[in-house]
Design a protein around this motif. Structure first.
Motif, PDB file in Angstrom:
ATOM      1  N   THR A  44       0.834  -1.202   0.000  1.00 31.37           N
ATOM      2  CA  THR A  44       0.000   0.000   0.000  1.00 31.37           C
ATOM      3  C   THR A  44       0.871   1.256   0.000  1.00 31.37           C
ATOM      4  O   THR A  44       0.563   2.246  -0.687  1.00 31.37           O
ATOM      5  CB  THR A  44      -0.951  -0.025   1.217  1.00 31.37           C
ATOM      6  N   GLN A  88      -7.760   0.015  -0.620  1.00 32.76           N
ATOM      7  CA  GLN A  88      -7.923  -1.297  -0.022  1.00 32.76           C
ATOM      8  C   GLN A  88      -9.342  -1.470   0.513  1.00 32.76           C
ATOM      9  O   GLN A  88      -9.996  -2.467   0.258  1.00 32.76           O
ATOM     10  CB  GLN A  88      -6.905  -1.408   1.115  1.00 32.76           C
ATOM     11  N   ASP A 172      -5.812  -1.940  -5.089  1.00 34.20           N
ATOM     12  CA  ASP A 172      -5.344  -2.506  -3.823  1.00 34.20           C
ATOM     13  C   ASP A 172      -6.361  -3.498  -3.273  1.00 34.20           C
ATOM     14  O   ASP A 172      -7.471  -3.112  -2.896  1.00 34.20           O
ATOM     15  CB  ASP A 172      -5.103  -1.373  -2.815  1.00 34.20           C
ATOM     16  N   GLU A 173      -6.005  -4.762  -3.261  1.00 30.28           N
ATOM     17  CA  GLU A 173      -6.826  -5.841  -2.694  1.00 30.28           C
ATOM     18  C   GLU A 173      -8.294  -5.775  -3.110  1.00 30.28           C
ATOM     19  O   GLU A 173      -9.180  -5.594  -2.275  1.00 30.28           O
ATOM     20  CB  GLU A 173      -6.695  -5.833  -1.168  1.00 30.28           C
TER      21      GLU A 173
HETATM   22 MG   LIG Z   1      -2.101  -2.856   2.189  1.00 36.26          MG
END
Ligand SMILES: [Mg+2]
Ligand SMILES: Nc1ncnc2c1ncn2[C@@H]1O[C@H](COP(=O)(O)OP(=O)(O)O)[C@@H](O)[C@H]1O
Lengths: 249, 388
Positions: A44, A88, A172-173
């Motif tokens: 991140t 995220q 992100d994810e």
């Molecule tokens: Mg992360």
């Protein structure tokens, strides 16, 4: 082939802790890349640096055909350069409709006065509908984003990125908290998006990464540990030691 | 475009209709029409209330829509009042001075006239020289320009410094409050050039209209306030509708997301902060001729906190909510503190509303925040079904 984004020798410390340690990583103009690594590996933070949220202590981040440096640019300026980012935690504007969310993201002038006098056009409406169709929310344009399911919010956020027409997408994810079908649909969206631009996906889930079927970069302690096909990196003994061995234990 | 704006914001039409009927009703029942059911002093209360509604919608835009809890907007209101008050006081004093000097055999020199006016205005603070900030006090046009320019510039500079450094949330609120406090303390000083804690007075007398009765003037200001509120309402409704509204609400709900979409959040905040400051200045300029007096106490931080309370009680994030909150609470406030509400004798203790009103208001605020976060305006959601 010249690169779209070249990150070279970047380091950043938080209170003496080196979250990113002499990291170098490059992305081509149209590619799909997965970044994996244990929690706290700096995935991140790497995105924070590229998007201007965190200033690195040293190193360079060079972008585009003109080889301009992204360091020192504001977040909004970097976004205008063509870098879109998905957080995220899904972040959509829950109090607004899906259409309003997408309209805000659409590639149009971003200054206050241009926005104040902005008028709806058929062209924009068409683009919004196309993106909504792509993310499977064509029937939900008038719904409030807050009413969507978790997976739909993730797609909406990806849709907002697509509406921005970025050249690089940092995701992100995306699969966190998704059902198996939702994950499959998400990989399809990302793979299609990567046909015309660079898409970088941070993900923990190995099945998801396998479905992406792309080059994989393993981050560990803020630096690249290994890079290559998924099968290649997971057979790398150091990767097994620091990541897979521990995570799967 | 106009059509779609009205079509998408039917509440604007309803509001204008209600305001129009209210204005006609008050005028028809006032002393001007001969009916006189509504006294001139109450017309002033209502006119002032409309000005408070105007600053309340400005507050709603900056706080309810954009998420900036400014505790400084009453400072802009006060500046608007001072700017217009300077001309009112200067021009009226000039008239009086000229008249008294006209009986002299030798015509007075301009210097003598100026000294006499200065003496009249600044005698209370032991001075007779005109401070620099009074340079344009003889020009109505320039002072009206100040009504928008000074709040606008102050908001622009202050906002630029604050937003650029990414000061947000409670820290920003404290900063805006500090600005208000500093301004108020400065004005309290006798050498501030604005008559210290005496403030400016006699503002209800409009130079050039000495022959006009207060009944007529009060209706004129009432209608002007009504018009300003209508114009402000339409303007803000337009600003917060459409894409601008999307971005502004987005900033309130998730600033970072808006930033990563490519919007320069600071510019938007500055835009909203500044236009609302200007409208607050205009509201103040209309308010104080009806109040008749302005002093630094009006700018004290507590005033800006009340403003936030009105908007919270009325309902944040909807313009009519702010109007309802400001109208209701300001009227109740003048009823309770003006001795209108009967005291309650509990036998062992008498509840004196002039003292207890603030306690009641405080409890109402807490109750609304806890149990009706959408405020009174939220009740409208039950009446109107959202078109799907
Ligand atoms: Mg992360
Ligand atoms: N703003 C910050 N302040 C202090 N430490 C931070 C900050 N951001 C990240 N870190 C630390 O840097 C390391 C890398 O974090 P992160 O990039 O979020 O890892 P991940 O790979 O799980 O996304 C973690 O140890 C985290 O605690």
């Amino acid at each position: 082939m010249s690169m779209l984004l070249e990150v070279d020798g970047v380091s950043v410390s938080f209170d003496g802790f080196r979250a990113i340690n002499n990291l170098s990583i490059n992305f081509g103009k149209t590619e799909l890349r997965a970044i994996i690594g244990p929690n706290g590996a700096g995935k991140t933070t790497f995105m924070d640096i590229v998007t201007g949220k965190t200033k690195p202590d040293e190193g360079s981040v060079i972008w585009g055909d003109m080889n301009i440096s992204l360091l020192g640019m504001s977040e909004s300026r970097i976004a205008m350069e063509g870098i879109g980012r998905k957080f995220q935690k899904p972040t959509v504007f829950e109090a607004q409709t899906v259409r309003q969310n997408l309209a805000m993201a659409l590639k149009n002038p971003r200054g206050p006065f241009a926005v104040l006098t902005h008028r709806k056009t058929a062209e924009n409406a068409r683009k919004i509908e196309a993106v909504a169709a792509e993310i499977g929310l064509a029937d939900s344009l008038t719904r409030l984003a807050g009413e969507l399911s978790h997976g739909q919010k993730q797609w909406l956020e990806i849709g907002m990125l697509l509406a921005q027409e970025p050249r690089l997408l940092l995701v992100d994810e995306p699969a966190a908290g998704m059902t198996v079908e939702e994950r499959e649909k998400t990989t399809d969206i990302l793979r299609r998006a990567a046909q015309t631009r660079a898409v970088v996906v941070v993900e923990h889930d190995m099945e998801f990464v396998r479905r992406l079927d792309c080059k994989v970069t393993v981050l560990h302690e803020g630096a690249v540990l290994a890079e290559g096909s998924l099968d290649y990196v997971i057979s790398n003994p150091r990767v097994i030691e620091v990541y897979l061995g521990r995570a799967d234990a | 475009m106009k059509n779609t704006f009205i079509a998408q914001n039917p509440s604007v039409l309803w509001f204008l209709l209600a305001l129009g009927l209210f204005s006609i009703g008050v005028t028809a029942l006032s002393e001007v029409s001969g009916v006189g059911v509504i006294s001139t002093s109450f017309v002033k209360v209502l006119g002032k209330m409309l000005c408070l509604c105007l600053i309340a919608i400005a507050m709603d835009v900056v706080w309810g829509y954009c998420g900036i809890l400014s505790l400084g907007h009453f400072a802009f209101f006060g500046i608007g009042g001072y700017a217009v008050g300077m001309w009112l006081m200067y021009a009226r004093t000039e008239g009086i001075v000229l008249e008294s000097l006209s009986t002299q055999v030798i015509p007075p020199t301009p210097q003598e006239i100026s000294d006499a006016i200065g003496n009249q205005i600044f005698g209370v603070v032991g001075s007779s020289d005109f401070p620099m900030i009074w340079s344009f006090a003889d020009s109505l046009f320039l002072q009206l320009l100040m009504v928008v320019l000074i709040p606008g510039l102050l908001a622009l500079v202050f906002g630029w410094l604050a937003f650029r450094s990414r000061v947000t949330g409670v820290y920003l609120s404290i900063l805006t409050q500090a600005m208000t406090l500093a301004l108020s303390l400065y004005l309290f000083q006798n050498d501030s050039g604005l008559r210290g804690n005496n403030g400016l007075s006699g503002l209800q007398n409009i130079p050039g209209f000495e022959a006009t009765s207060q009944a007529t003037l009060s209706i004129a200001f009432f209608l002007a306030s009504s018009f300003a509120l209508a114009a402000g309402y339409v303007f803000f409704a337009w600003v917060v509708s459409g894409k601008m509204g999307s971005v502004v609400k987005g900033i309130r709900d998730n600033e970072a997301r808006v930033r990563f979409l490519g919007y320069h959040v600071e510019s938007y905040k500055l835009f909203v902060f500044t236009i609302t400051a200007i409208v607050s200045g205009i509201a103040g300029a209309l308010y104080y001729p009806q109040a008749g007096i302005i002093n630094p106490g009006e700018i004290a931080p507590i005033a800006s906190i009340y403003l936030a309370v009105w908007v919270a009680i009325g309902g944040r994030g909807r313009l009519y909510g702010a109007v309802i909150g400001a109208a209701l609470v300001s009227l109740l406030s003048s009823w309770f503190t003006g001795g209108g509400a009967p005291n309650i004798n509990l036998g062992f203790y008498t509840v004196n509303w002039t003292d207890w009103w603030l306690v009641l208001l405080g409890f109402s605020f807490v109750a609304v925040t806890l149990f009706f976060p959408k405020g009174i305006g939220g009740l409208f959601d039950y009446l109107v079904r959202k078109p799907q």
